[in-house]
Design an enzyme around this catalytic site. Structure first.
Site, PDB file in Angstrom:
ATOM      1  N   GLU A   1       0.853  -1.146  -0.100  1.00 48.33           N
ATOM      2  CA  GLU A   1       0.058   0.207   0.034  1.00 48.33           C
ATOM      3  C   GLU A   1       0.958   1.232   0.012  1.00 48.33           C
ATOM      4  O   GLU A   1       1.958   1.309   0.512  1.00 48.33           O
ATOM      5  CB  GLU A   1      -0.779  -0.012   1.242  1.00 48.33           C
ATOM      6  CG  GLU A   1      -2.016  -1.200   1.346  1.00 48.33           C
ATOM      7  CD  GLU A   1      -2.293  -1.401   2.736  1.00 48.33           C
ATOM      8  OE1 GLU A   1      -3.488  -1.786   2.832  1.00 48.33           O
ATOM      9  OE2 GLU A   1      -1.761  -1.290   3.717  1.00 48.33           O
TER      10      GLU A   1
ATOM     11  N   ASP B   1      -7.835  -4.982   8.757  1.00 47.19           N
ATOM     12  CA  ASP B   1      -7.304  -3.623   7.939  1.00 47.19           C
ATOM     13  C   ASP B   1      -7.250  -3.798   6.615  1.00 47.19           C
ATOM     14  O   ASP B   1      -6.466  -3.111   5.760  1.00 47.19           O
ATOM     15  CB  ASP B   1      -5.966  -3.132   8.598  1.00 47.19           C
ATOM     16  CG  ASP B   1      -4.915  -3.927   8.632  1.00 47.19           C
ATOM     17  OD1 ASP B   1      -5.126  -5.447   8.106  1.00 47.19           O
ATOM     18  OD2 ASP B   1      -3.816  -4.123   8.803  1.00 47.19           O
TER      19      ASP B   1
HETATM   20  P1  NAD Z   1       2.102 -10.264  13.517  1.00 46.61           P
HETATM   21  O1  NAD Z   1       2.255 -11.329  12.442  1.00 46.61           O
HETATM   22  O2  NAD Z   1       3.726  -9.961  13.875  1.00 46.61           O
HETATM   23  O3  NAD Z   1       1.375 -11.005  14.718  1.00 46.61           O
HETATM   24  C1  NAD Z   1       0.109 -11.556  14.509  1.00 46.61           C
HETATM   25  C2  NAD Z   1      -0.106 -12.678  15.641  1.00 46.61           C
HETATM   26  O4  NAD Z   1      -1.569 -12.887  15.716  1.00 46.61           O
HETATM   27  C3  NAD Z   1       0.736 -13.755  15.684  1.00 46.61           C
HETATM   28  O5  NAD Z   1       1.384 -14.115  16.840  1.00 46.61           O
HETATM   29  C4  NAD Z   1      -0.521 -14.794  15.400  1.00 46.61           C
HETATM   30  O6  NAD Z   1       0.005 -16.140  15.987  1.00 46.61           O
HETATM   31  C5  NAD Z   1      -1.618 -14.219  16.056  1.00 46.61           C
HETATM   32  N1  NAD Z   1      -2.811 -14.753  15.751  1.00 46.61           N
HETATM   33  C6  NAD Z   1      -3.391 -15.204  14.455  1.00 46.61           C
HETATM   34  N2  NAD Z   1      -4.683 -15.456  14.440  1.00 46.61           N
HETATM   35  C7  NAD Z   1      -4.998 -15.477  15.748  1.00 46.61           C
HETATM   36  C8  NAD Z   1      -6.435 -15.597  16.434  1.00 46.61           C
HETATM   37  N3  NAD Z   1      -7.332 -16.052  15.570  1.00 46.61           N
HETATM   38  N4  NAD Z   1      -6.199 -15.516  17.839  1.00 46.61           N
HETATM   39  C9  NAD Z   1      -5.249 -15.168  18.562  1.00 46.61           C
HETATM   40  N5  NAD Z   1      -4.022 -14.873  17.757  1.00 46.61           N
HETATM   41  C10 NAD Z   1      -3.954 -14.945  16.542  1.00 46.61           C
HETATM   42  O7  NAD Z   1       1.579  -9.263  13.022  1.00 46.61           O
HETATM   43  P2  NAD Z   1       1.463  -7.693  13.545  1.00 46.61           P
HETATM   44  O8  NAD Z   1       2.667  -6.701  12.905  1.00 46.61           O
HETATM   45  O9  NAD Z   1       1.586  -7.571  15.068  1.00 46.61           O
HETATM   46  O10 NAD Z   1       0.229  -7.076  13.184  1.00 46.61           O
HETATM   47  C11 NAD Z   1      -0.959  -7.440  13.712  1.00 46.61           C
HETATM   48  C12 NAD Z   1      -2.276  -7.190  12.850  1.00 46.61           C
HETATM   49  O11 NAD Z   1      -2.225  -5.653  12.950  1.00 46.61           O
HETATM   50  C13 NAD Z   1      -1.708  -7.160  11.401  1.00 46.61           C
HETATM   51  O12 NAD Z   1      -3.103  -7.858  10.903  1.00 46.61           O
HETATM   52  C14 NAD Z   1      -1.742  -5.942  10.646  1.00 46.61           C
HETATM   53  O13 NAD Z   1      -1.975  -5.804   9.253  1.00 46.61           O
HETATM   54  C15 NAD Z   1      -2.359  -5.229  11.545  1.00 46.61           C
HETATM   55  N6  NAD Z   1      -2.029  -3.854  11.781  1.00 46.61           N
HETATM   56  C16 NAD Z   1      -2.796  -2.858  11.738  1.00 46.61           C
HETATM   57  C17 NAD Z   1      -2.451  -1.294  11.807  1.00 46.61           C
HETATM   58  C18 NAD Z   1      -3.502  -0.293  11.902  1.00 46.61           C
HETATM   59  O14 NAD Z   1      -2.965   0.956  11.939  1.00 46.61           O
HETATM   60  N7  NAD Z   1      -4.661  -0.709  12.163  1.00 46.61           N
HETATM   61  C19 NAD Z   1      -1.046  -1.006  11.979  1.00 46.61           C
HETATM   62  C20 NAD Z   1      -0.114  -2.187  12.012  1.00 46.61           C
HETATM   63  C21 NAD Z   1      -0.602  -3.355  11.661  1.00 46.61           C
END
Ligand code: NAD
Length: 355
Positions: free
Chosen positions: A64, A235
């Site tokens: 993005e 997101d």
């Molecule tokens: P990451 O991959 O480091 O961590 C995600 C974690 O979620 C993993 O440890 C995984 O095992 C766990 N997980 C997956 N499905 C699950 C479930 N059903 N129940 C419990 N745990 C579960 O990712 P990250 O960098 O920590 O990002 C997390 C999310 O936040 C992503 O989807 C990312 O796109 C989003 N994000 C959003 C914003 C925003 O501004 N809204 C900013 C950054 C990241």
């Protein structure tokens, strides 16, 4: 060879610089500084150019571009989201970004934004919760204990006064990592063996899971009166975390509706379902929490102005911290119209510096 002038050298904040900057200033100060800058920029929302981010979707992820401008500066972030990346030792989310001077078009800052995105997302989440959560909120559940998790916990501690964090991840190693990283910060930590156990007794629930599907991380019966939900992992189109029924019980707050309708939890709802824009809450034009029993939801997707604010904050502390290099990334011929001549002279075997 010509030597680039200072005008053409762009301050560059590498990952190492960013880590030193946070160490120098302290994580608490950086989170508070970014939150203050986001709050101030959201209060002057009408001054910004706004558009939903430009997304290139593929089977396993999304890339993005997130641009905005306030007329004086222009900023953009490049960011990806690839939930399967962690299996090959890569981050789910990586980013870099740039700030430029609108008057000349010259970049004034190039920065890593993987760490900065985690900082700004956490600062934004906690800032929203300061307006939306019950003021007596002390217990937060964090579901999904990956890269964003500890930043979220520390921001809510610093900005909202959270004292207890209840953690759950489908991968216990992620929870163990978060427990280790968050130890010795004055937080009471509780590792839970299910999402249901994690949310029990929580005032605030942050969902930050990564999965490229319509998931139900939070079911309807897990959400009680008075809770604030901070849903950051839904997101992208086709990527959500909350049961649809929760959305019908909650007062929903968003960043920029045209983007959130495409990417947020509310993609599950009718396109005219009422939502409140956070900039209006921050500027006193709309109210936040109605009463102690209301369920509030920040349907976070991450908006360009937050990245702009974060870049402006980093730029404002660069001289104080000295944590940057200068990048030779803009061609700088002595005669601005003699770009070709600069190249030709550099290629000549007896190339000498221009006087
Ligand atoms: P990451 O991959 O480091 O961590 C995600 C974690 O979620 C993993 O440890 C995984 O095992 C766990 N997980 C997956 N499905 C699950 C479930 N059903 N129940 C419990 N745990 C579960 O990712 P990250 O960098 O920590 O990002 C997390 C999310 O936040 C992503 O989807 C990312 O796109 C989003 N994000 C959003 C914003 C925003 O501004 N809204 C900013 C950054 C990241």
């Amino acid at each position: 060879m010509t030597t680039p002038s200072n005008l053409a050298l762009v301050p560059f904040v590498s990952v190492e610089h960013m880590m030193k900057l946070v160490q120098n200033l302290g994580l608490e100060a950086v989170l508070a500084g970014i939150a203050a800058r986001i709050e101030a920029d959201f209060r002057r929302w009408p001054e910004f150019d706004k558009s939903p981010r430009v997304a290139a979707h593929s089977r396993d992820g999304v890339i993005e571009l997130m641009p905005t401008s306030d007329g004086a500066h222009y900023g953009f972030k490049y960011v990806n989201g690839h939930p399967k990346n962690t299996r090959s030792g890569r981050q789910t989310v990586t980013a870099f970004g740039l700030l430029a001077d609108v008057a000349t078009g010259y970049p004034v800052l190039l920065s890593e934004m993987t760490i900065l995105t985690a900082l700004r997302t956490a600062a934004m989440s906690a800032l929203a919760a300061r307006y939306l959560a019950r003021p007596d909120s002390r217990v937060m559940a964090v579901i999904g204990n990956g890269a964003q998790c500890e930043f979220q916990a520390r921001a809510f501690q610093e900005i909202c006064g959270i004292t207890t964090v209840r953690l759950f991840d489908i991968d216990p190693r992620a929870t163990a990592k978060a427990m280790r990283n968050l130890a010795d910060n004055g937080l009471t930590l509780v590792a839970c063996d299910s999402a249901t156990a994690a949310v029990a007794g929580a005032d605030i629930v942050t969902t930050c899971t990564a999965d490229k599907q319509f998931a139900t991380v939070l079911g309807d019966n897990m959400v009680g009166a008075g809770m604030h939900l901070n849903a950051i992992g839904g997101d992208c189109p086709g990527k959500t975390e909350l049961a649809r029924e929760i959305l019908h019980r909650a007062d929903i707050f968003v960043e920029f509706p045209p983007q959130t309708r495409i990417e947020g939890e509310i993609q599950q709802l009718d396109p005219d379902h009422p939502v409140t824009e956070l900039w209006q809450v921050f500027s006193g034009q709309a109210s936040g929490r109605r009463d102690a029993r209301a369920i509030t939801l920040f349907d976070s997707v991450g908006f360009a102005i937050e990245d702009f604010s974060a870049l402006c904050y980093i730029r404002s502390v660069l001289e104080e911290t000295g944590t940057y290099a200068r990048l030779d990334m803009l061609a700088d011929p002595d005669d601005p119209r003699d770009l070709y001549g600069m190249l030709a002279r550099a290629a000549a075997p007896d190339a000498v510096a221009q006087p």
